[in-house]
Every structure is written in C-alpha cells, then in structure tokens.
Design a protein around this motif. Structure first.
Motif, mmCIF file in Angstrom:
data_model
loop_
_atom_site.group_PDB
_atom_site.id
_atom_site.type_symbol
_atom_site.label_atom_id
_atom_site.label_comp_id
_atom_site.label_asym_id
_atom_site.label_seq_id
_atom_site.Cartn_x
_atom_site.Cartn_y
_atom_site.Cartn_z
ATOM 1 N N MET A 1 0.984 -1.196 -0.065
ATOM 2 C CA MET A 1 0.177 0.060 0.272
ATOM 3 C C MET A 1 1.142 1.461 -0.005
ATOM 4 N N CYS A 2 0.371 2.291 -0.595
ATOM 5 C CA CYS A 2 1.483 3.759 -1.013
ATOM 6 C C CYS A 2 0.981 4.162 0.635
ATOM 7 N N VAL A 3 2.228 4.806 0.827
ATOM 8 C CA VAL A 3 2.685 5.127 2.343
ATOM 9 C C VAL A 3 0.931 6.594 2.776
ATOM 10 N N SER A 4 1.154 7.455 1.369
ATOM 11 C CA SER A 4 0.151 8.483 1.168
ATOM 12 C C SER A 4 -1.507 7.924 1.655
ATOM 13 N N ARG A 5 -1.675 6.816 0.799
ATOM 14 C CA ARG A 5 -2.826 5.922 0.844
ATOM 15 C C ARG A 5 -2.955 5.776 1.938
ATOM 16 N N CYS A 6 -2.316 4.533 2.502
ATOM 17 C CA CYS A 6 -1.843 4.698 4.110
ATOM 18 C C CYS A 6 -2.021 5.542 5.088
ATOM 19 N N LEU A 7 -1.747 6.828 5.369
ATOM 20 C CA LEU A 7 -1.922 8.497 5.995
ATOM 21 C C LEU A 7 -2.981 8.146 6.002
ATOM 22 N N GLN A 8 -3.739 8.117 4.697
ATOM 23 C CA GLN A 8 -5.139 8.638 4.679
ATOM 24 C C GLN A 8 -6.244 7.605 5.477
ATOM 25 N N CYS A 9 -5.840 6.372 4.998
ATOM 26 C CA CYS A 9 -7.203 5.433 5.860
ATOM 27 C C CYS A 9 -6.859 5.530 7.282
ATOM 28 N N VAL A 10 -5.892 5.793 7.489
ATOM 29 C CA VAL A 10 -5.694 5.837 9.060
ATOM 30 C C VAL A 10 -6.198 6.642 10.203
ATOM 31 N N GLY A 11 -6.140 7.796 8.839
ATOM 32 C CA GLY A 11 -7.163 9.242 9.656
ATOM 33 C C GLY A 11 -7.469 9.022 9.375
ATOM 34 N N ILE A 12 -9.137 8.478 8.518
ATOM 35 C CA ILE A 12 -9.863 8.627 8.401
ATOM 36 C C ILE A 12 -10.652 6.957 9.613
ATOM 37 N N SER A 13 -9.921 6.266 9.820
ATOM 38 C CA SER A 13 -10.154 5.733 11.129
ATOM 39 C C SER A 13 -9.956 5.537 12.632
ATOM 40 N N MET A 17 -12.959 6.478 16.207
ATOM 41 C CA MET A 17 -12.980 5.802 17.571
ATOM 42 C C MET A 17 -12.253 6.807 18.605
ATOM 43 N N ALA A 18 -12.011 7.951 17.465
ATOM 44 C CA ALA A 18 -11.611 9.176 18.840
ATOM 45 C C ALA A 18 -13.336 9.801 19.246
ATOM 46 N N THR A 19 -13.923 9.620 18.453
ATOM 47 C CA THR A 19 -15.264 10.502 19.032
ATOM 48 C C THR A 19 -16.234 8.918 19.992
ATOM 49 N N ILE A 20 -15.888 7.531 19.459
ATOM 50 C CA ILE A 20 -16.396 7.051 20.725
ATOM 51 C C ILE A 20 -15.526 7.021 22.464
ATOM 52 N N CYS A 21 -14.337 7.390 21.815
ATOM 53 C CA CYS A 21 -13.517 7.817 23.374
ATOM 54 C C CYS A 21 -13.675 8.905 24.108
ATOM 55 N N LEU A 22 -14.571 9.970 23.133
ATOM 56 C CA LEU A 22 -15.320 11.255 23.875
ATOM 57 C C LEU A 22 -16.003 11.049 24.713
ATOM 58 N N LEU A 23 -17.220 10.259 23.978
ATOM 59 C CA LEU A 23 -18.462 9.888 24.878
ATOM 60 C C LEU A 23 -18.824 8.953 25.718
ATOM 61 N N PHE A 58 -9.416 14.544 21.461
ATOM 62 C CA PHE A 58 -9.374 15.668 20.937
ATOM 63 C C PHE A 58 -7.772 15.230 20.230
ATOM 64 N N LEU A 59 -7.042 15.061 20.927
ATOM 65 C CA LEU A 59 -5.459 14.769 20.052
ATOM 66 C C LEU A 59 -5.489 13.922 18.744
ATOM 67 N N LEU A 60 -6.187 13.252 19.047
ATOM 68 C CA LEU A 60 -6.776 11.775 18.272
ATOM 69 C C LEU A 60 -6.624 12.048 17.141
ATOM 70 N N VAL A 206 -14.932 -0.115 26.360
ATOM 71 C CA VAL A 206 -15.338 0.525 25.464
ATOM 72 C C VAL A 206 -13.808 1.578 24.456
ATOM 73 N N MET A 207 -14.107 2.001 25.690
ATOM 74 C CA MET A 207 -12.648 3.342 25.693
ATOM 75 C C MET A 207 -12.017 2.522 25.434
ATOM 76 N N GLY A 208 -11.597 1.383 26.601
ATOM 77 C CA GLY A 208 -10.261 0.639 26.408
ATOM 78 C C GLY A 208 -9.362 0.252 24.921
ATOM 79 N N GLY A 209 -11.084 -0.505 24.562
ATOM 80 C CA GLY A 209 -10.795 -1.699 23.297
ATOM 81 C C GLY A 209 -10.288 -0.614 22.293
ATOM 82 N N ALA A 210 -10.860 1.064 22.267
ATOM 83 C CA ALA A 210 -11.401 1.371 21.075
ATOM 84 C C ALA A 210 -9.750 2.221 20.909
ATOM 85 N N SER A 211 -9.286 2.424 21.983
ATOM 86 C CA SER A 211 -8.522 2.913 22.263
ATOM 87 C C SER A 211 -6.877 2.164 21.865
#
Length: 245
Positions: A1-13, A17-23, A58-60, A206-211
C-alpha cells in the motif's frame, strides 16, 4: 500500500474511534446521566482524568486531520544523492548571490525539485512526530481504562460505621480477587449511583478497546511514516525503466 494512501486510511479510521472515546469518557463523568455526582466529586478517579477527552479524543482528532492533509501531498521525499547535490547547489548559490540571488532557480533548474523533496521530507518527519504523540496519548488512555476497569467504580456502600463513599470492589490480597470475576458483587455492594458497576464496566471496556485500536493504528503509522521518509510518499508508483545501452 502507498504511504499516502495508508496515511489517509489511518486518519479516517481514527475519527470514529476518537468520537467513541469522547462519548464514553463524557458518560463516565455522568453516572445516571446526572451532573451532581461530578460536582460533588463522586466520580471514579480514572474517569476524572479524562484521558478519553484530551488523549484519545481531541488529540487523536487533530492527529487524524494532519494525517489526511498530508496524504493529499504528492511527490517523493526519498533521500537521494541527487537531492543532496541539489541542496548543496542551492546553498552555494544563495551564499554567493547578493543582488542576483533571484537567478538561483534559473541557473540551477533542478534545484526547485530538490527543495520540494526537502520540504516533503520535513513533512514526513512531522508525521512521525504526530504519530508518536498520538501513540503515547492512545496508550495512556488504554492503560487508564484498564486500570479503571480493574479497580472498580467509586460509589456509596455500607460499612460498619454507616454508608460511605469509596472503591469497595477493588482487588485486595486478603479479600476477593476482583469484582470482574464475581458478578454477584455487581448489584449487591454499591448503593449509589444506581447501576454504576455495569455503567463503568461497559464504558471503560469500550474506551479501552477503542484506544487500544488507536494505539495499534498509530504504531503502524509510525512505521508507515518512516517508510515514507526513506522511500518516498509515492514510492509504490515509481517505475523502473530499462537502462539505455
């Protein structure tokens, strides 16, 4: 996988998960969905640390935004001898030029591409730094969630001197090994808040699994960013042409 595409996939993913941890962390601060427990300080210690808010939240989200923006940059930042030669040419030109320094890029037409490579390398170094920070933040949140899950909630429970606030379900050497292995303790110990044991078990899990997933993604992204730093962001699109004889 391309580095740029991997960056995008990680960022979107990282965003859901960050929203779940916030809630999850917000709900942990509000047992029975009532704010007076928080105002009175009757909330589990690990929930008040709010690692799901500032760490895996927020940091993630900021890190995910940086990853997605970086994935849109095209080009290659591989360290090559040609690039180093171009950088040296550019430095020599700037040092010699006074009035005619604007001719630098016209005298050396390939210097501009070398400068672009340097900027891309700096950008990939930033991605490595962002990934390390996000990795630490997600790891801290995962450890805090595991601690809060194993120690049990802060609640009102009966003692010989009357009802008092404390952590009655934490594992002790001379007592039970832990409430997680004995569900009969879930409903017969804590008086207030109602259902706080189940509340904490579900939300901390839930928060532990997401983080934990965030930690894995950020760890993979560190390797991905280092790969992009050495081989270039678009290394998978590079084609080897046959040498002319």
């Amino acid at each position: 996988m391309c580095v740029s595409r991997c960056l995008q996939c990680v960022g979107i993913s990282l965003v859901p998960m960050a929203t779940i941890c916030l809630l999850a962390n917000i709900l942990l601060l509000l047992p029975e969905l009532k704010v007076h427990f928080l105002l009175e300080g009757h909330v589990t210690r690990e929930a008040k640390w709010a690692t799901g808010l500032w760490g895996s939240g927020f940091l993630l989200l900021f890190g995910a935004r940086a990853f997605v923006q970086s994935s849109k940059t095209s080009g290659c930042c591989a360290f090559r001898g040609q690039m180093l030669r171009q950088v040296l040419q550019m430095s020599l030109c700037v040092s010699r030029c006074c009035v005619r320094c604007y001719r630098c890029f016209s005298v050396y037409p390939d210097v501009a591409s070398g400068a672009t490579d340097v900027s891309l390398c700096i950008q990939m170094l930033r991605q490595v730094l962002y990934s390390c920070v996000c990795f630490l933040a997600a790891g801290i949140c995962c450890l805090v969630s595991a601690t809060g899950l194993s120690q049990g909630p802060l609640c009102l429970y009966n003692t010989t001197s009357g009802p008092t606030w404390g952590v009655p379900l934490q594992p002790l050497p001379d007592r039970h090994a832990g409430y997680l292995y004995n569900r009969t303790l879930w409903s017969g110990v804590c008086l207030e808040p109602r259902g706080v044991v189940q509340w904490n078990v579900v939300l901390f899990s839930v928060m532990g699994g997401a983080s934990g997933l965030q930690t894995l993604f950020c760890g993979a992204n560190i390797l991905n960013s280092l790969l992009g730093l050495v081989l270039g962001q678009g290394f998978c699109h590079n084609k080897v042409s046959p040498a002319s004889v």
